[in-house]
Scaffold this motif. Structure first.
Motif, PDB file in Angstrom:
ATOM      1  N   THR A  20       0.808  -1.219   0.000  1.00 34.71           N
ATOM      2  CA  THR A  20       0.000   0.000   0.000  1.00 34.71           C
ATOM      3  C   THR A  20       0.843   1.271   0.000  1.00 34.71           C
ATOM      4  N   THR A  21       2.161   1.151   0.060  1.00 35.10           N
ATOM      5  CA  THR A  21       3.019   2.330   0.068  1.00 35.10           C
ATOM      6  C   THR A  21       2.956   3.027  -1.280  1.00 35.10           C
ATOM      7  N   VAL A  28       8.713   7.842   0.331  1.00 36.23           N
ATOM      8  CA  VAL A  28      10.065   7.312   0.154  1.00 36.23           C
ATOM      9  C   VAL A  28      11.018   7.957   1.155  1.00 36.23           C
ATOM     10  N   ASP A  29      10.872   9.259   1.378  1.00 35.73           N
ATOM     11  CA  ASP A  29      11.718   9.958   2.347  1.00 35.73           C
ATOM     12  C   ASP A  29      11.505   9.406   3.755  1.00 35.73           C
ATOM     13  N   ILE A  64       9.206  -0.090  -4.060  1.00 37.32           N
ATOM     14  CA  ILE A  64       7.776   0.239  -4.007  1.00 37.32           C
ATOM     15  C   ILE A  64       7.127   0.015  -5.372  1.00 37.32           C
ATOM     16  N   VAL A  65       7.752   0.534  -6.399  1.00 38.58           N
ATOM     17  CA  VAL A  65       7.190   0.446  -7.753  1.00 38.58           C
ATOM     18  C   VAL A  65       7.103  -1.002  -8.228  1.00 38.58           C
ATOM     19  N   HIS A  66       8.088  -1.811  -7.872  1.00 39.85           N
ATOM     20  CA  HIS A  66       8.145  -3.194  -8.352  1.00 39.85           C
ATOM     21  C   HIS A  66       7.729  -4.204  -7.285  1.00 39.85           C
ATOM     22  N   TYR A  67       6.966  -3.758  -6.289  1.00 42.34           N
ATOM     23  CA  TYR A  67       6.534  -4.642  -5.205  1.00 42.34           C
ATOM     24  C   TYR A  67       5.740  -5.808  -5.743  1.00 42.34           C
ATOM     25  N   GLN A  68       6.134  -7.014  -5.329  1.00 43.51           N
ATOM     26  CA  GLN A  68       5.410  -8.222  -5.719  1.00 43.51           C
ATOM     27  C   GLN A  68       5.244  -9.105  -4.483  1.00 43.51           C
TER      28      GLN A  68
END
Length: 73
Positions: A20-21, A28-29, A64-68
């Motif tokens: 959910t991020t 990210v910070d 985060i972008v590639h979370y699987q």
């Protein structure tokens, strides 16, 4: 090279990047600051992590972008 640094980073990302991020600057910070604080609490200096990746910020953003979910650690 710091095996301890990269192992910590890999494990930390696996345990602290929920699906959910959001991939925004603030999220990210915040995660970057949390990672550094958690590492410090374990006696791992930021330099041990920084020497293993080009950009800690980009590494977290990519996670985060590639979370699987469900992938083995």
């Amino acid at each position: 090279m710091s095996t301890r640094g990269i192992n910590f980073l890999d494990q930390w990302i696996a345990n602290n990047i929920p699906e959910t991020t959001k991939a925004d600057v603030i999220s990210v910070d915040e995660l970057t600051h949390k990672l550094i604080a958690d590492a410090k609490a374990l006696g791992i200096k930021r330099g041990e992590i920084d020497e293993e990746v080009d950009s800690l910020y980009r590494t977290i953003l990519d996670a985060i972008v590639h979370y699987q979910p469900g992938l083995p650690e």
